[in-house]
Write a protein that holds these residues in place. Sequence first.
Motif, PDB file in Angstrom:
ATOM      1  N   ILE A  59       0.847  -1.188   0.000  1.00 45.10           N
ATOM      2  CA  ILE A  59       0.000   0.000   0.000  1.00 45.10           C
ATOM      3  C   ILE A  59       0.883   1.238   0.000  1.00 45.10           C
ATOM      4  CG2 ILE A  59      -1.777   1.295   1.237  1.00 45.10           C
ATOM      5  CD1 ILE A  59      -2.742  -1.339   2.428  1.00 45.10           C
ATOM      6  N   VAL A  87       1.226   3.378  -7.742  1.00 46.57           N
ATOM      7  CA  VAL A  87       0.152   2.439  -8.075  1.00 46.57           C
ATOM      8  C   VAL A  87       0.039   2.300  -9.594  1.00 46.57           C
ATOM      9  CG1 VAL A  87      -2.332   2.015  -7.924  1.00 46.57           C
ATOM     10  CG2 VAL A  87      -1.090   2.880  -5.938  1.00 46.57           C
ATOM     11  N   ASP A 101      -0.097  -1.704  -4.758  1.00 46.11           N
ATOM     12  CA  ASP A 101      -1.402  -2.252  -5.129  1.00 46.11           C
ATOM     13  C   ASP A 101      -2.559  -1.336  -4.799  1.00 46.11           C
ATOM     14  OD1 ASP A 101      -0.396  -4.931  -5.938  1.00 46.11           O
ATOM     15  OD2 ASP A 101       0.209  -5.011  -3.830  1.00 46.11           O
ATOM     16  N   ALA A 102      -2.346  -0.361  -3.904  1.00 47.53           N
ATOM     17  CA  ALA A 102      -3.421   0.532  -3.484  1.00 47.53           C
ATOM     18  C   ALA A 102      -2.820   1.837  -2.996  1.00 47.53           C
ATOM     19  CB  ALA A 102      -4.260  -0.113  -2.381  1.00 47.53           C
ATOM     20  N   VAL A 154     -13.976   5.020  -0.880  1.00 48.58           N
ATOM     21  CA  VAL A 154     -13.252   4.399  -1.991  1.00 48.58           C
ATOM     22  C   VAL A 154     -13.715   5.026  -3.300  1.00 48.58           C
ATOM     23  CG1 VAL A 154     -12.697   2.227  -3.139  1.00 48.58           C
ATOM     24  CG2 VAL A 154     -13.246   2.239  -0.694  1.00 48.58           C
ATOM     25  N   ALA A 193      -7.293   0.495  -9.576  1.00 45.68           N
ATOM     26  CA  ALA A 193      -6.748  -0.007  -8.311  1.00 45.68           C
ATOM     27  C   ALA A 193      -7.460   0.726  -7.180  1.00 45.68           C
ATOM     28  CB  ALA A 193      -5.235   0.229  -8.237  1.00 45.68           C
ATOM     29  N   PRO A 194      -7.429   0.178  -5.961  1.00 42.05           N
ATOM     30  CA  PRO A 194      -8.064   0.858  -4.842  1.00 42.05           C
ATOM     31  C   PRO A 194      -7.409   2.203  -4.531  1.00 42.05           C
ATOM     32  CG  PRO A 194      -7.679  -1.452  -4.321  1.00 42.05           C
ATOM     33  CD  PRO A 194      -6.938  -1.161  -5.604  1.00 42.05           C
ATOM     34  N   VAL A 195      -8.220   3.249  -4.565  1.00 39.65           N
ATOM     35  CA  VAL A 195      -7.812   4.583  -4.121  1.00 39.65           C
ATOM     36  C   VAL A 195      -8.776   4.958  -3.004  1.00 39.65           C
ATOM     37  CG1 VAL A 195      -7.632   7.023  -4.738  1.00 39.65           C
ATOM     38  CG2 VAL A 195      -6.854   5.261  -6.343  1.00 39.65           C
ATOM     39  N   ILE A 206      -8.867  -1.650   2.991  1.00 31.82           N
ATOM     40  CA  ILE A 206      -8.057  -1.854   1.784  1.00 31.82           C
ATOM     41  C   ILE A 206      -7.586  -3.304   1.700  1.00 31.82           C
ATOM     42  CG2 ILE A 206      -5.931  -1.190   0.604  1.00 31.82           C
ATOM     43  CD1 ILE A 206      -6.225   1.589   1.905  1.00 31.82           C
ATOM     44  N   LEU A 212      -8.231  -5.864  -1.430  1.00 33.41           N
ATOM     45  CA  LEU A 212      -7.179  -6.558  -2.167  1.00 33.41           C
ATOM     46  C   LEU A 212      -7.323  -8.071  -2.051  1.00 33.41           C
ATOM     47  CD1 LEU A 212      -4.117  -4.301  -1.213  1.00 33.41           C
ATOM     48  CD2 LEU A 212      -5.317  -4.376  -3.407  1.00 33.41           C
TER      49      LEU A 212
END
Length: 346
Positions: free
Chosen positions: A3, A86, A92-93, A287, A293-295, A314, A318
Motif C-alpha cells: 500500500i 500504483v 497495489d493501493a 473508496v 486499483a483501490p484509491v 483496503i 485486495l
Amino acid sequence: MKIAVDAMGGDHAPQEIIKGVEQARDLYPDIEFDLYGTQEQVAPLIENHERLQLIATTETIEMGEEPVKAIRTKKDSSIVRAATAVKNGDADAFFSAGNTGAVLAAGLFIVGRIKGIDRPGLTSVLPVANPTTSQQNFVYLDTGANAESKEKNLVQFAYLGKFYAQKVLKVKEPRIALLNNGAEEDKGDRMHKAVWQLLHDDPALKFVGNVEATELLVGKADVVVTDGWSGNAALKATEGTAKMMLSLIKHGILNGGLRAKLGYLLLKPVFSQIGEVMGTSNYGGAVLLGLKAPVVKTHGSSKADAVKNTISQIHEMLTTKVIDETVTHFGVVDQPKDVDNSSQNG
C-alpha cells in the motif's frame, strides 16, 4: 501486497498516519507499506521499520489548494508520488487523508479509470442505525466525486456498489435502492425517474425502489445509489444532525444537575454502544470505485484508529479482488445507452 501511503495528508499528519500504519502493519503480516513524505518530518516518527519503507518527497499538497493545478504542478508531492507508484505497478493501493479533490484528481488522472466506466463514484460504507434489523452497514455512492451525473452513471454506480457489497460486505444478493425525494416510483426529476426505470428493468440488479434521506440509515437496502451532489448533501446533513444531537445531549448532561449526571453514569454503556455504531472512524474511508486499483480517502481529521480501520478495508478489497471483478464485468457488459436527457446538465 503493498500500500502506498500519503504520510503528509490530514489534520493530524504525519504523526497519526504513521501510528495507524504501524498498528495495521502489526495486524496484517501480508502487507508492506511505502510511506511518501518529507524525510525530516516522517523519519523520526517511525518506531519500527519492519515492512515499512519511507520514500522521501519534497512537496506537500495542502488542504486548501486547487486540486487539479496542485496535481499538475507538484510532481514530487506525497499524493502524486503515491498515486504514480500504483500506476506503475509498484504498489497495489493508494491511501490518503489529505486534500479530497487532489486525491480524486490523482486517482482519475494518474491511476486511471477502468475501461467501460464513464465516471468513478466516491463510495462510503455507512452504519445502519436500526436496532430491529441485523444489518450493520450499507454501501453508499456517489458521495461527491461528480457534481453532475447522467442516467448511465447511476446505473454503473449500482453495479459498482453491488460488487463491493458482495465481495467486501459479504452480501450474497445486495438490495439496490435509489436516493430520491419520495418512495413512490414517479417521484423525482426527469433524470431520477429515468434511473428508476433503468434499475427496475435490469434483471441483474435486485432493485427495491426509492429511499428517502430520512430513512437512509434504517437498512432498507444494501446499496444506496445517488448522484454526487445529492449524495454529498444528504451525507453531510446526516453527519451534522448526529453531531448536533450528541452536542445537545452532552450540554444537557453537563447543565442538568446531579440527577442528569447520575443518569449518564447509569446509561454510559448505552452511550458507548451508540458511539461504536455511529463513530466514523469504525467504517474506514471512502473508496473511489471505478478505478484500476483501490484509491481510498479517509477523513482529514482521522487519527490512528481510523487509519488502521481504513487499511483493514483496503486489505479486504485486495484480498477479495473486488477491483478485478469490476474490471471483468465492465469489460464484457453492454453499457446502458443514454435516454433523452436534454434538460439535464453534464
